[in-house]
Design a protein around this motif. Structure first.
Motif, short mmCIF file in Angstrom:
data_model
loop_
_atom_site.label_atom_id
_atom_site.label_comp_id
_atom_site.label_asym_id
_atom_site.label_seq_id
_atom_site.Cartn_x
_atom_site.Cartn_y
_atom_site.Cartn_z
N VAL A 15 0.99 -1.31 -0.09
CA VAL A 15 0.04 0.04 0.14
C VAL A 15 0.82 1.14 -0.02
CG1 VAL A 15 -1.86 1.15 1.19
CG2 VAL A 15 -1.82 -1.29 1.23
N LEU A 16 0.64 2.25 -0.86
CA LEU A 16 1.42 3.38 -1.00
C LEU A 16 0.63 4.56 -0.62
CD1 LEU A 16 2.76 2.61 -4.61
CD2 LEU A 16 3.85 2.14 -2.34
N PHE A 17 1.15 5.41 -0.02
CA PHE A 17 0.43 6.88 0.28
C PHE A 17 1.35 8.01 -0.06
CE2 PHE A 17 -0.27 3.75 3.51
CZ PHE A 17 -1.65 3.70 3.75
N ALA A 18 0.69 9.03 -0.53
CA ALA A 18 1.35 10.32 -1.13
C ALA A 18 0.50 11.59 -0.42
CB ALA A 18 1.17 10.41 -2.62
N ASN A 19 1.39 12.24 0.32
CA ASN A 19 0.77 13.32 0.92
C ASN A 19 -0.24 12.79 2.09
OD1 ASN A 19 2.25 15.08 -0.74
ND2 ASN A 19 0.58 15.04 -2.15
#
Length: 105
Positions: free
Chosen positions: A86-90
């Motif tokens: 799982v990737l998160f940006a900001n």
């Protein structure tokens, strides 16, 4: 600054000739930015259940594959195994990926 809906690509690679397999997840973006990742690998077999959980932040350079981490995984012929990334940006979800575990050849 990377937008949360940025088109991210993610994939797994393995180091040839390693036993157990050394797995390296990669991410690539069209923009520079920082991505937080959460990785969970779960294997279930005759010996029980084992899990690998890793997380961290990585700096991405536009259009350049970036390794997130590396870990070893030994998966038998009859084992059930999956890798979730799982990737998160900001601080916002930016992608969720599920992969089959590499198997010994």
């Amino acid at each position: 600054m990377m937008a949360a809906d940025t088109n991210l690509q993610a994939w797994l690679d393995t180091v040839p000739g390693t036993q157990p397999s050394v797995v390296i997840p990669y991410v690539q973006s069209r923009e520079n930015g920082i991505v937080r990742y959460q990785l969970n690998a779960t294997k279930q077999g005759l010996g029980g259940i084992s899990t690998i959980n890793q997380s961290g932040d990585v700096q991405l350079k536009a259009n350049t594959p970036t390794a997130l981490t590396r870990f070893s995984l030994s998966v038998g012929e009859r084992d059930q195994c999956k890798i979730e990334l799982v990737l998160f940006a900001n601080g916002n979800p930016a992608g969720s990926y599920q992969f089959e575990c590499p198997r010994a050849q």
